[in-house]
Design an enzyme around this catalytic site. Structure first.
Site, PDB file in Angstrom:
ATOM      1  N   ASN A  93      58.664  63.747  16.096  1.00 54.29           N
ATOM      2  CA  ASN A  93      58.851  62.376  16.951  1.00 54.29           C
ATOM      3  C   ASN A  93      59.873  62.795  17.853  1.00 54.29           C
ATOM      4  O   ASN A  93      60.918  63.347  17.633  1.00 54.29           O
ATOM      5  CB  ASN A  93      59.190  61.519  15.975  1.00 54.29           C
ATOM      6  CG  ASN A  93      57.989  60.924  15.230  1.00 54.29           C
ATOM      7  OD1 ASN A  93      58.482  59.945  14.378  1.00 54.29           O
ATOM      8  ND2 ASN A  93      56.987  61.500  15.192  1.00 54.29           N
ATOM      9  N   HIS A 147      55.357  64.045  19.883  1.00 60.44           N
ATOM     10  CA  HIS A 147      54.463  62.971  20.338  1.00 60.44           C
ATOM     11  C   HIS A 147      55.670  62.058  20.866  1.00 60.44           C
ATOM     12  O   HIS A 147      56.792  61.996  19.901  1.00 60.44           O
ATOM     13  CB  HIS A 147      53.434  62.255  19.636  1.00 60.44           C
ATOM     14  CG  HIS A 147      53.754  61.726  18.433  1.00 60.44           C
ATOM     15  ND1 HIS A 147      54.166  60.608  18.073  1.00 60.44           N
ATOM     16  CD2 HIS A 147      53.454  62.363  17.200  1.00 60.44           C
ATOM     17  CE1 HIS A 147      54.429  60.419  16.890  1.00 60.44           C
ATOM     18  NE2 HIS A 147      53.894  61.499  16.226  1.00 60.44           N
ATOM     19  N   CYS A 203      54.695  65.247  12.023  1.00 60.30           N
ATOM     20  CA  CYS A 203      54.735  65.436  13.280  1.00 60.30           C
ATOM     21  C   CYS A 203      56.255  65.606  13.852  1.00 60.30           C
ATOM     22  O   CYS A 203      57.085  65.213  13.066  1.00 60.30           O
ATOM     23  CB  CYS A 203      53.905  64.403  14.254  1.00 60.30           C
ATOM     24  SG  CYS A 203      52.294  64.439  14.385  1.00 60.30           S
TER      25      CYS A 203
END
Length: 389
Positions: free
Chosen positions: A338, A318, A336
């Protein structure tokens, strides 16, 4: 007796057969085979008379031996006709529309033998009343475009005992053809994937003809499902936790290198082969969706412009403008991947769900095969065994 006339010829190379026939003449020794004697017609109807608990998905067939069918009718309890198809040679008839559950039907067949005499046969039978009807949902759906890593996932709403019957009901074909197999993750969830990634541009057809099929223990299939799917470009990205870079290849050629930041110590990103599950814009990243309250010390609720889900446990790639200074240098996320807003938007713009992201050197645990679409975490030799039985 059949007389044979031998004609003498002057050509020394003539064969005896040629001497007998001569140019353009037939061998006068040939005989005609006598015609078979006339026979009465023998009729059969499947299911037979007084049959009960017939699966509506099983074929209803009428056949004639030693003659032909002259008329076939199949009617329901209200006397309404059920459509069927007669073979071109008029020797078989098959039902051409689904039967109902818990209904009674009557089939009547009339035929004529080669002896010219008619015959008639009738069968009255009843279909099963299921204990449970199994509904099926699928991923991907009809008309979708997917990536080369997309498995075909099937979710029944009840447990399936006869898994082989369920697999027979789900017909999968592709152009070009590929080798593939089913794998059961549970009694109600089965996936099908090819041995290797789909070829870019492949056309995939799924026909889940489950209606009327017996799946064991009183469970029968409900509505059929169909999906025709197109595979897009081969988009495969490799995210490396050691170099803090993601290398994106499209159809085997490097399209871009993207600076990234993955999971920080204590939140290391699981390593393995991920499949993009869904794509979002203007998305709220909420740790409570995978069990961590947003108001807890480790929780968060953050709005991002671009996010693509990679697992059910909360792994996304994301946009993360707050960590741009760390991207390409160190791992600082909760797990996640980045990247900058511009790079996340670009990656999402060229990709589809089903695209492949390989995470390596992250320091995290191995991605579980059941977490999202982690199908490629299972080696082919193990996958081909069929999974949960």
């Amino acid at each position: 007796m059949l007389g044979v006339v031998v004609v003498m010829a002057t050509a020394c190379t003539s064969s005896p057969a040629a001497e007998r026939r001569g140019p353009g003449k037939q061998d006068d020794r040939t005989s005609t085979k006598p015609a078979p004697p006339p026979t009465p017609v023998t009729l059969s109807i499947t299911p037979g008379n007084k049959a009960v608990d017939v699966a509506p998905g099983d074929p209803v067939t009428v056949a004639a031996v030693g003659g032909e069918l002259t008329q076939v009718t199949l009617t329901n309890e209200a006397g309404e006709p059920v459509r069927g198809r007669l073979s071109p040679d008029a020797t078989t008839w098959q039902v051409a529309e689904p039967l109902g559950y818990g209904k009674t039907y009557t089939a009547t067949a009339t035929g004529r033998g080669t002896d010219g005499k008619p015959a008639t046969l009738t069968s009255t039978f009843s279909t099963v009343q299921p204990r449970l009807k199994a509904d099926l949902s699928m991923n991907p759906l009809d008309g979708q475009k997917v990536g080369v890593g997309q498995p075909l996932a099937f979710y029944f709403d009840v447990d399936i005992t006869d898994k082989a019957a369920a697999q027979r009901a789900i017909q999968i074909s592709s152009t070009p053809a590929v080798e593939g197999a089913f794998y059961w993750f549970s009694d109600s969830e089965v996936h099908w994937r090819p041995k290797a990634f789909w070829p870019a541009g492949a056309k995939v057809s799924v026909r889940a003809a489950i209606y009327g099929k017996n799946f064991g223990d009183g469970v029968f299939g409900n509505d059929d499902r169909v999906a025709n799917v197109t595979v897009g470009d081969a988009v495969v990205a490799v995210a490396d936790g050691a170099t803090h870079q993601m290398t994106v290849k499209v159809n085997g050629k490097v399209a871009r290198n993207i600076p990234i930041a993955m999971g920080k110590p204590g939140h290391e990103t699981p390593f393995g082969t991920y499949v993009v599950m869904s794509e979002h814009t203007n998305y709220t990243m909420d740790s409570s969706t995978y069990g961590v309250p947003a108001d807890s010390p480790l929780g968060y609720r953050t709005h991002v412009d671009v996010a693509s889900r990679m697992s059910n446990s909360g792994i996304f790639y994301h946009s993360a403008p707050w960590s741009v200074g760390d991207q390409g240098r160190r791992n600082v996320s909760h797990g996640c991947i980045n990247m900058s807003t511009a790079n996340a938007a670009w990656l999402q713009s060229i990709s589809n769900k089903g695209d492949v992201i390989v995470v390596q050197n992250s320091g995290g645990p191995r991605l579980e095969s059941w977490d999202g679409l982690g199908d490629w975490q299972i080696p082919w030799a193990e996958w081909a065994k069929g999974g949960h039985r």
